[in-house]
Design an enzyme around this catalytic site. Sequence first.
Site, mmCIF file in Angstrom:
data_model
loop_
_atom_site.group_PDB
_atom_site.id
_atom_site.type_symbol
_atom_site.label_atom_id
_atom_site.label_comp_id
_atom_site.label_asym_id
_atom_site.label_seq_id
_atom_site.Cartn_x
_atom_site.Cartn_y
_atom_site.Cartn_z
ATOM 1 N N HIS B 14 59.805 16.256 23.039
ATOM 2 C CA HIS B 14 60.859 16.054 24.316
ATOM 3 C C HIS B 14 61.164 14.676 24.370
ATOM 4 C CE1 HIS B 14 57.930 13.902 27.279
ATOM 5 N NE2 HIS B 14 57.433 13.583 26.316
ATOM 6 N N CYS B 33 59.191 6.620 26.155
ATOM 7 C CA CYS B 33 59.289 8.106 26.236
ATOM 8 C C CYS B 33 60.794 8.613 26.329
ATOM 9 C CB CYS B 33 58.625 8.700 27.457
ATOM 10 S SG CYS B 33 57.039 8.282 27.410
ATOM 11 N N HIS B 39 60.424 12.458 20.485
ATOM 12 C CA HIS B 39 58.836 12.195 20.163
ATOM 13 C C HIS B 39 58.021 13.691 20.718
ATOM 14 C CE1 HIS B 39 58.469 11.206 24.182
ATOM 15 N NE2 HIS B 39 57.230 11.158 24.371
ATOM 16 N N HIS B 41 54.059 16.013 21.316
ATOM 17 C CA HIS B 41 52.760 15.973 22.175
ATOM 18 C C HIS B 41 52.100 17.232 21.501
ATOM 19 C CE1 HIS B 41 53.230 12.373 24.243
ATOM 20 N NE2 HIS B 41 54.195 12.529 24.957
ATOM 21 N N ASP B 79 55.983 26.586 22.294
ATOM 22 C CA ASP B 79 55.078 26.096 21.204
ATOM 23 C C ASP B 79 55.941 25.661 20.088
ATOM 24 O OD1 ASP B 79 52.763 25.141 19.678
ATOM 25 O OD2 ASP B 79 52.557 27.142 18.852
ATOM 26 N N HIS B 80 55.789 24.641 19.596
ATOM 27 C CA HIS B 80 56.859 24.146 18.554
ATOM 28 C C HIS B 80 58.321 24.263 18.617
ATOM 29 C CE1 HIS B 80 53.223 24.150 16.265
ATOM 30 N NE2 HIS B 80 53.717 23.765 15.090
ATOM 31 N N GLU B 126 48.730 15.602 28.787
ATOM 32 C CA GLU B 126 49.990 15.272 27.793
ATOM 33 C C GLU B 126 49.239 14.599 26.419
ATOM 34 O OE1 GLU B 126 54.209 13.603 28.852
ATOM 35 O OE2 GLU B 126 52.764 12.194 28.601
#
Lengths: 139, 139, 139, 139, 139, 139
Positions: B14, B33, B39, B41, B79-80, B126
Amino acid sequence: MIYVTRRERFSAAHRMYREDWTDEKNLEVFGKCSNPNWHGHNYVLFVTVKGNPAKELGFFINISKLKQIIKDRIIEKIDHKNLNTEVSFMQGKIATTENLAIAIWNELKPEIEKEGATLHRIRISETENNSIEYYGEEY
Amino acid sequence: MIYVTRRERFSAAHRMYREDWTDEKNLEVFGKCSNPNWHGHNYVLFVTVKGNPAKELGFFINISKLKQIIKDRIIEKIDHKNLNTEVSFMQGKIATTENLAIAIWNELKPEIEKEGATLHRIRISETENNSIEYYGEEY
Amino acid sequence: MIYVTRRERFSAAHRMYREDWTDEKNLEVFGKCSNPNWHGHNYVLFVTVKGNPAKELGFFINISKLKQIIKDRIIEKIDHKNLNTEVSFMQGKIATTENLAIAIWNELKPEIEKEGATLHRIRISETENNSIEYYGEEY
Amino acid sequence: MIYVTRRERFSAAHRMYREDWTDEKNLEVFGKCSNPNWHGHNYVLFVTVKGNPAKELGFFINISKLKQIIKDRIIEKIDHKNLNTEVSFMQGKIATTENLAIAIWNELKPEIEKEGATLHRIRISETENNSIEYYGEEY
Amino acid sequence: MIYVTRRERFSAAHRMYREDWTDEKNLEVFGKCSNPNWHGHNYVLFVTVKGNPAKELGFFINISKLKQIIKDRIIEKIDHKNLNTEVSFMQGKIATTENLAIAIWNELKPEIEKEGATLHRIRISETENNSIEYYGEEY
Amino acid sequence: MIYVTRRERFSAAHRMYREDWTDEKNLEVFGKCSNPNWHGHNYVLFVTVKGNPAKELGFFINISKLKQIIKDRIIEKIDHKNLNTEVSFMQGKIATTENLAIAIWNELKPEIEKEGATLHRIRISETENNSIEYYGEEY
């Protein structure tokens, strides 16, 4: 001989793929980890160094020093970054955790040795289920 | 009244930023961020639902059913993936964990209610140090 | 040489005892773990394999493949089962975590080798305080 | 050969310093850990022993026995105590976790051997980020 | 309404006792926690604040700001310190985790409000088994 | 008002099923958790009590006392036992974690009140992904 392990964390984006392959071929080999739009992880890095404690100090490396080396050489360059495009020591490499562990080993080894200690192991946990260890063994 | 919490995990990329701001302005407000190269998480999602256990079953929602709803409605889509560009329920929103919690609440609420249960809380962690909770309170 | 560790979890019932002993004798030797009415655990299994990453892939075993092997050979047969009476590879053995680690090693070794990798370690954590490791050393 | 690890916890106060140094000198070398008014930690101790399971038992050391040895020899003497002033086996030593690991090794080794097992490793985690391992290697 | 929780950690020495009681009386009431030679813990502090995210930002408090407030007002004053003798906001109070939670609440409340947010909860975990929560309720 | 949470752990076998149903029907409703040969878990129990700390003590319940109550009333009766056949307070109930939380609430409530405190919440985590909370709300 005493082993000291320091844990540090970083969050990064990455994609596992080869530029010379199509997205389809990358998907076939690397699965969802090859998503062209990136994904990311909270990586946990464990750096283990070894040495003989000095009698007059009770340690062989000041853990604050070890922490500083890892921050300067690794965390500053990798945290909240894109492993594929922004991290100098990952350039030209497939962004697997395996390659990341080897690259971090190579970055840290000379710095640890300057402190009179020996780098013993790099462990990276990518998720709570998957982790990688490297002990510097050539192959 | 009993509360049931199911934990699921997803890894995503994100970037926190506003399109109508320069990278400098985004960096000033959102810090690292807002890195334009992304980047990511390992997000941990905790979904809490409440209800009254049926005497003849000893539960009010089958946790396998709850798990399936979360997988179908959230994990499969996120996801991913890249939260900013690929996740339908985050389109047009700043990709903060706060907005993500609200969006997931809105996605899950009708599905949970179809099962005769009540959505109570969405919690998203997070990193190991930062987490967000949302209880559906309007504002 | 790189080491890859995959974590999987399973919940099972067991009892530590010898059929040829009385309940009293079993209680004396195995303590509360010999309860004739069973008890159980959330076991956590860590499988570590080693190998040399292929230059063109950045890994030596696809972790999805490793996960699949562990699911097929172990988790499917052991999760939500009774270790003493239902798990084929524990038949005729005292259901200690020590014997479980050895049995899982023997189940996984040929499958890992078919993938061109080497099984390095089986670690099983029975509770947060007790864990067992096995490296395949004969005795 | 099987490795068994038992985890135990203790909370203690300590201070890293040398009596023959000034507070300033201690601060310079040991940092905030040399605070003359003490600080403390929740230490986590992992004791690993190895041996060959007896066929008729499925283990080589009863983990209840191992737990009892650690309680009697270490935890009773160290939990809710001051490492510098109250713990017999730390007298005359700088209260680093390195020295603590070596001292605990020396306390436990003969007791483990009386049980027919071999002490393999002492691991102490001082914080979630810092840990020490000792394998009894002379230096 | 959104709830944001920030986790911070500190290590400190303490002793639970009353000056006007003998060591025997203190031992009777506070147990081993009243050891006159101190002991210590790795405390984990969870600060939860609530507020309404601004549409144009996706949050109501910058978590970096929240982290900074906790560091400046609490961690700097308490980490690697003696709770009884060195921490200003614990002076004249029995050094229980209960009193610590109330004191931290009082320290943080005005700072959080300056940021336009509301302090919701202070949670402190003293060991992995014991924790305290305070929501600012008078009594 | 202060909230104190004590964590305790127990390992037990169980089976979710109704005696008046066939194994097939039980399997259909309860899934693999209805295995007639039992399975088991490491349950983690969190007991939260609330009260007003006495000024002269800095607490409202001695956590050693709370621990003792939980050990005597719950852990002694449930640890290394079969929830369905051996635990008095689960007799005649389907062995879901929901029913277990309610039963533990009922066991502990009068004991906590004898200490002048109020039972606030029972939380039980069955696996790292599934947990249940109960606040004593009638239904």
